[in-house]
Design an enzyme around this catalytic site. Structure first.
Site: not given
Length: 291
Positions: A140, A164, A46-47, A135, A109, A206
């Site tokens: 999100r 994560k 994402t980052t 993750y 989503y 992370i």
């Protein structure tokens, strides 16, 4: 998988003023991690603003990081999605040479049930040529991967080696640590509660903050893993104000402001994200100058 114990960083994608990928700056950022005690690098998470990168740009980013890293640190590739069939096809066709594991986000989503999350990762596990780090980031994805689902996946698939965990819930993290096999890694995905998670039995982090302050944060993680609690918390409380600041206006706007101050990259981001405000940039710069 001892190589994923310690400090991993979710690497940014530097951009030039025209918003194109800045290859030379990306090389500098990779070298900065290697030189400052980071244990492994996560690519195209994402980052990295991977949602706004083209396929050609993603290939460029991967190749640049692999070359700049030159085998120094383990590399983890972000490979996730909310279309299970498409994700399986990607895993079959993706060039994963140079990577040691994949990081795969829980479907976003769609808001699947726990059984839907399990079945999604069952298909991923059956088709991934590399070990898988799950993750969980409900902020999100709009759904939470619960401890019993994680424990079920960890027990059923040998190539699902870690998670994560970024729900920001220390109790949930402790339940995951307790319920999963001893060799399964519960990795913090929340910088602010990294140390308490490690002390509860977590395997490390992370991190976003660690790529801007890699030496300090890596030292804190190492001290926590060695159960040197007072020394670890001294670093935690030193860096905690910066953790709050870098997420104040979204990620990676904050951490890119840090890199700009350090002279490694611009602070350019791609819409719909925008740069950190002048006020936030000034506060981050003051923190860096004073630390």
């Amino acid at each position: 998988m001892e190589k994923f114990v310690g400090t991993g960083v979710a690497l940014i994608t530097p951009f030039k003023e025209d918003k194109s990928v800045d290859v030379e700056a990306l090389k500098k950022v990779v070298k900065f991690q290697i030189e400052n005690s980071v244990d492994y690098i996560v690519v195209l998470g994402t980052t990295a603003e991977s949602a706004t990168l083209t396929n050609e740009e993603k290939t460029l980013v991967k190749q640049t990081i692999i070359e700049a890293n030159n085998g120094e640190l383990p590399l983890v590739l972000g490979v996730g999605g909310n279309n299970t069939t498409a994700l399986v096809e990607q895993l079959k066709n993706e060039n994963l040479e140079g990577f040691d594991a994949i990081l795969s986000v829980s479907p976003f989503y769609n808001k699947p049930t726990q059984e839907g999350i399990y079945q999604h990762f069952k298909h991923v596990a059956e088709n991934s040529p590399l070990p898988i780090i799950l993750y969980n980031v409900p902020g999100r994805t709009a759904s939470n991967m619960l401890p019993y689902t994680v424990a079920r996946l960890a027990s059923d698939f040998d190539n699902i080696i870690a998670i994560k965990e970024a729900a920001g819930d220390i109790v949930q993290a402790m339940e995951m640590i307790q319920q999963t096999p001893k060799d399964f890694l519960v990795i913090s995905g929340d910088d602010m509660i990294t140390l308490p998670m490690i002390l509860a039995g977590g395997a490390g982090v992370i991190s976003v903050i660690a790529e801007g302050f890699p030496e300090d944060f890596s030292n804190m993680v190492a001290l926590g893993l060695d159960r040197k609690v007072d020394e670890a918390y001294e670093i935690h409380y030193k860096i905690a104000p910066a953790i709050d600041m870098i997420f104040e206006e979204g990620n990676p706007a904050g951490i890119k402001s840090v890199f700009k101050k350090l002279g490694l990259t611009t602070d350019e981001v791609r819409l719909p994200l925008v740069k950190a405000s002048e006020s936030l940039q000034l506060r981050l710069a003051e923190f860096i100058d004073n630390n």
